[in-house]
Design a protein around this motif. Sequence first.
Motif, PDB file in Angstrom:
ATOM      1  N   CYS A  76      -1.245 -18.293   3.398  1.00  0.00           N
ATOM      2  CA  CYS A  76      -1.438 -19.576   2.704  1.00  0.00           C
ATOM      3  C   CYS A  76      -0.163 -20.457   3.331  1.00  0.00           C
ATOM      4  N   ASP A  77      -0.387 -21.592   3.242  1.00  0.00           N
ATOM      5  CA  ASP A  77       0.607 -22.731   3.511  1.00  0.00           C
ATOM      6  C   ASP A  77       1.305 -23.021   2.316  1.00  0.00           C
ATOM      7  N   ILE A  78       0.535 -23.118   1.194  1.00  0.00           N
ATOM      8  CA  ILE A  78       1.232 -23.608  -0.237  1.00  0.00           C
ATOM      9  C   ILE A  78       0.604 -22.530  -1.170  1.00  0.00           C
ATOM     10  N   SER A  79       1.407 -22.241  -2.219  1.00  0.00           N
ATOM     11  CA  SER A  79       0.852 -21.406  -3.103  1.00  0.00           C
ATOM     12  C   SER A  79       1.284 -21.869  -4.632  1.00  0.00           C
ATOM     13  N   VAL A  80       0.479 -21.621  -5.416  1.00  0.00           N
ATOM     14  CA  VAL A  80       0.725 -21.932  -7.025  1.00  0.00           C
ATOM     15  C   VAL A  80       0.091 -20.800  -7.856  1.00  0.00           C
ATOM     16  N   ALA A  81       1.074 -20.312  -8.764  1.00  0.00           N
ATOM     17  CA  ALA A  81       0.728 -19.083  -9.715  1.00  0.00           C
ATOM     18  C   ALA A  81       0.916 -19.582 -10.840  1.00  0.00           C
ATOM     19  N   GLY A  82       0.033 -19.018 -11.924  1.00  0.00           N
ATOM     20  CA  GLY A  82       0.279 -19.238 -13.222  1.00  0.00           C
ATOM     21  C   GLY A  82       0.907 -17.894 -14.070  1.00  0.00           C
ATOM     22  N   PRO A  83       1.171 -18.157 -15.273  1.00  0.00           N
ATOM     23  CA  PRO A  83       1.754 -17.002 -16.090  1.00  0.00           C
ATOM     24  C   PRO A  83       0.930 -15.720 -16.156  1.00  0.00           C
ATOM     25  N   GLY A  84      -0.193 -15.805 -15.907  1.00  0.00           N
ATOM     26  CA  GLY A  84      -1.030 -14.505 -15.966  1.00  0.00           C
ATOM     27  C   GLY A  84      -0.679 -13.931 -14.400  1.00  0.00           C
ATOM     28  N   ALA A  85      -0.318 -14.368 -13.724  1.00  0.00           N
ATOM     29  CA  ALA A  85       0.002 -13.594 -12.410  1.00  0.00           C
ATOM     30  C   ALA A  85       0.895 -12.612 -12.233  1.00  0.00           C
ATOM     31  N   SER A  86       0.585 -11.575 -11.539  1.00  0.00           N
ATOM     32  CA  SER A  86       1.763 -10.789 -11.321  1.00  0.00           C
ATOM     33  C   SER A  86       1.707 -10.142  -9.879  1.00  0.00           C
ATOM     34  N   PHE A  87       2.638  -9.794  -9.423  1.00  0.00           N
ATOM     35  CA  PHE A  87       2.964  -9.144  -7.829  1.00  0.00           C
ATOM     36  C   PHE A  87       3.403  -7.833  -7.658  1.00  0.00           C
ATOM     37  N   ALA A  88       2.940  -7.178  -6.707  1.00  0.00           N
ATOM     38  CA  ALA A  88       3.704  -5.747  -6.524  1.00  0.00           C
ATOM     39  C   ALA A  88       3.142  -5.416  -5.164  1.00  0.00           C
ATOM     40  N   LEU A  89       3.977  -4.955  -4.469  1.00  0.00           N
ATOM     41  CA  LEU A  89       3.950  -4.217  -2.931  1.00  0.00           C
ATOM     42  C   LEU A  89       4.125  -2.640  -3.227  1.00  0.00           C
ATOM     43  N   THR A  90       2.786  -2.058  -3.575  1.00  0.00           N
ATOM     44  CA  THR A  90       2.593  -0.804  -4.150  1.00  0.00           C
ATOM     45  C   THR A  90       2.684   0.087  -3.046  1.00  0.00           C
ATOM     46  N   GLU A  91       2.644  -0.036  -1.884  1.00  0.00           N
ATOM     47  CA  GLU A  91       2.330   0.940  -0.885  1.00  0.00           C
ATOM     48  C   GLU A  91       3.286   2.010  -0.638  1.00  0.00           C
ATOM     49  N   SER A  92       4.587   1.738  -1.000  1.00  0.00           N
ATOM     50  CA  SER A  92       5.247   3.010  -0.905  1.00  0.00           C
ATOM     51  C   SER A  92       5.044   4.078  -1.947  1.00  0.00           C
ATOM     52  N   ARG A  93       4.505   3.724  -2.906  1.00  0.00           N
ATOM     53  CA  ARG A  93       4.094   4.534  -3.984  1.00  0.00           C
ATOM     54  C   ARG A  93       2.756   5.313  -3.501  1.00  0.00           C
ATOM     55  N   LEU A  94       2.154   4.948  -2.352  1.00  0.00           N
ATOM     56  CA  LEU A  94       0.805   5.610  -1.918  1.00  0.00           C
ATOM     57  C   LEU A  94       1.218   6.420  -0.434  1.00  0.00           C
ATOM     58  N   GLY A  95       2.233   6.391  -0.441  1.00  0.00           N
ATOM     59  CA  GLY A  95       2.755   6.962   1.070  1.00  0.00           C
ATOM     60  C   GLY A  95       2.465   6.300   2.100  1.00  0.00           C
ATOM     61  N   LEU A  96       2.391   4.805   2.067  1.00  0.00           N
ATOM     62  CA  LEU A  96       2.173   3.864   3.046  1.00  0.00           C
ATOM     63  C   LEU A  96       3.371   2.998   3.076  1.00  0.00           C
ATOM     64  N   ALA A  97       3.120   1.953   3.835  1.00  0.00           N
ATOM     65  CA  ALA A  97       4.240   0.729   4.027  1.00  0.00           C
ATOM     66  C   ALA A  97       3.468  -0.569   4.121  1.00  0.00           C
ATOM     67  N   PRO A  98       4.118  -1.743   3.706  1.00  0.00           N
ATOM     68  CA  PRO A  98       3.617  -2.878   3.779  1.00  0.00           C
ATOM     69  C   PRO A  98       3.754  -3.572   5.401  1.00  0.00           C
ATOM     70  N   ALA A  99       3.025  -2.676   6.155  1.00  0.00           N
ATOM     71  CA  ALA A  99       3.199  -2.951   7.647  1.00  0.00           C
ATOM     72  C   ALA A  99       2.656  -4.470   8.201  1.00  0.00           C
ATOM     73  N   VAL A 100       1.117  -4.422   8.114  1.00  0.00           N
ATOM     74  CA  VAL A 100       0.691  -5.449   8.852  1.00  0.00           C
ATOM     75  C   VAL A 100       0.968  -6.727   7.949  1.00  0.00           C
ATOM     76  N   ILE A 101       1.049  -6.781   6.856  1.00  0.00           N
ATOM     77  CA  ILE A 101       1.342  -7.741   5.864  1.00  0.00           C
ATOM     78  C   ILE A 101       2.655  -8.313   6.004  1.00  0.00           C
ATOM     79  N   SER A 102       3.403  -7.606   6.721  1.00  0.00           N
ATOM     80  CA  SER A 102       5.033  -8.153   6.915  1.00  0.00           C
ATOM     81  C   SER A 102       4.783  -9.412   7.705  1.00  0.00           C
ATOM     82  N   MET A 103       3.884  -9.828   8.776  1.00  0.00           N
ATOM     83  CA  MET A 103       3.917 -10.674   9.735  1.00  0.00           C
ATOM     84  C   MET A 103       3.783 -12.080   9.075  1.00  0.00           C
ATOM     85  N   PRO A 104       3.356 -12.351   8.159  1.00  0.00           N
ATOM     86  CA  PRO A 104       3.373 -13.451   7.456  1.00  0.00           C
ATOM     87  C   PRO A 104       4.354 -13.574   6.216  1.00  0.00           C
TER      88      PRO A 104
END
Length: 245
Positions: free
Chosen positions: A108-136
């Motif tokens: 997305c071009d612009i993003s707004v998040a509030g106090p209830g938002a949280s973020f995590a790149l959890t792929e490494s904990r599943l034996g994966l990697a944030p591969a395709v999402i690395s592009m944006p």
Amino acid sequence: MTPLAEPTHDRGITALTLDSPANRNALSAQLVGELSTALDACAADDTVRAVVLTHTGNTFCAGADLTEPPDPAAFVALMRQIVALPKPVIARVTGHVRAGGLGLLSACDISVAGPGASFALTESRLGLAPAVISMPLLPRTDPRAAARYYLTGERFDATEAARISLITIAAEDVDKALVPVLDGLRKASPQGLAASKELVTATVLRSFDQYAEDLIARSAALFASAEAREGMTAFLERRDPTWVL
């Protein structure tokens, strides 16, 4: 289950609402397809000046739906479609964002998040990697912070997400913060918006053009691995995978 609610329109702004709280708006094949179709319709509609991507429930997007995952190429095409859309796409986030959901957010071009938002790149904990999402994600996010959160899978809040440029604005009241943003878009000409967006997304689009094929293959190989099978099974069974120390 209705992954995408009926679009709503308000003075040139079309809202697309992820509406599958049963699976925390996870990226199923159905959701990816419906979003792509809706964005095509917005691109072709001269009455649409910009698109707001929002959600029901307490989760914006939980990442890939492990029970009905989308084709990786289709998800990559969706992210690129958002980046290349000749109209701005704004993310309105009042809940959690995980893994592949951060790819949707980063496109997305612009993003707004509030106090209830949280973020995590959890792929490494599943034996994966944030591969395709690395592009944006990587062209828009602080590289040192990306290294930390890619590797550790730690959770962080909207203030931190704004600090590392993952999102645009962290706000106590998301809708209030969006008012001047949407008013500004309504004052801009369609041609002006398209040309301006083309300038600010050029680097991200080059990332897709350069790395998409390799990262799709890398993602598929990781998903097919024994470690990933253990990681995803452990996640679905709500237990630690065997490698946790």
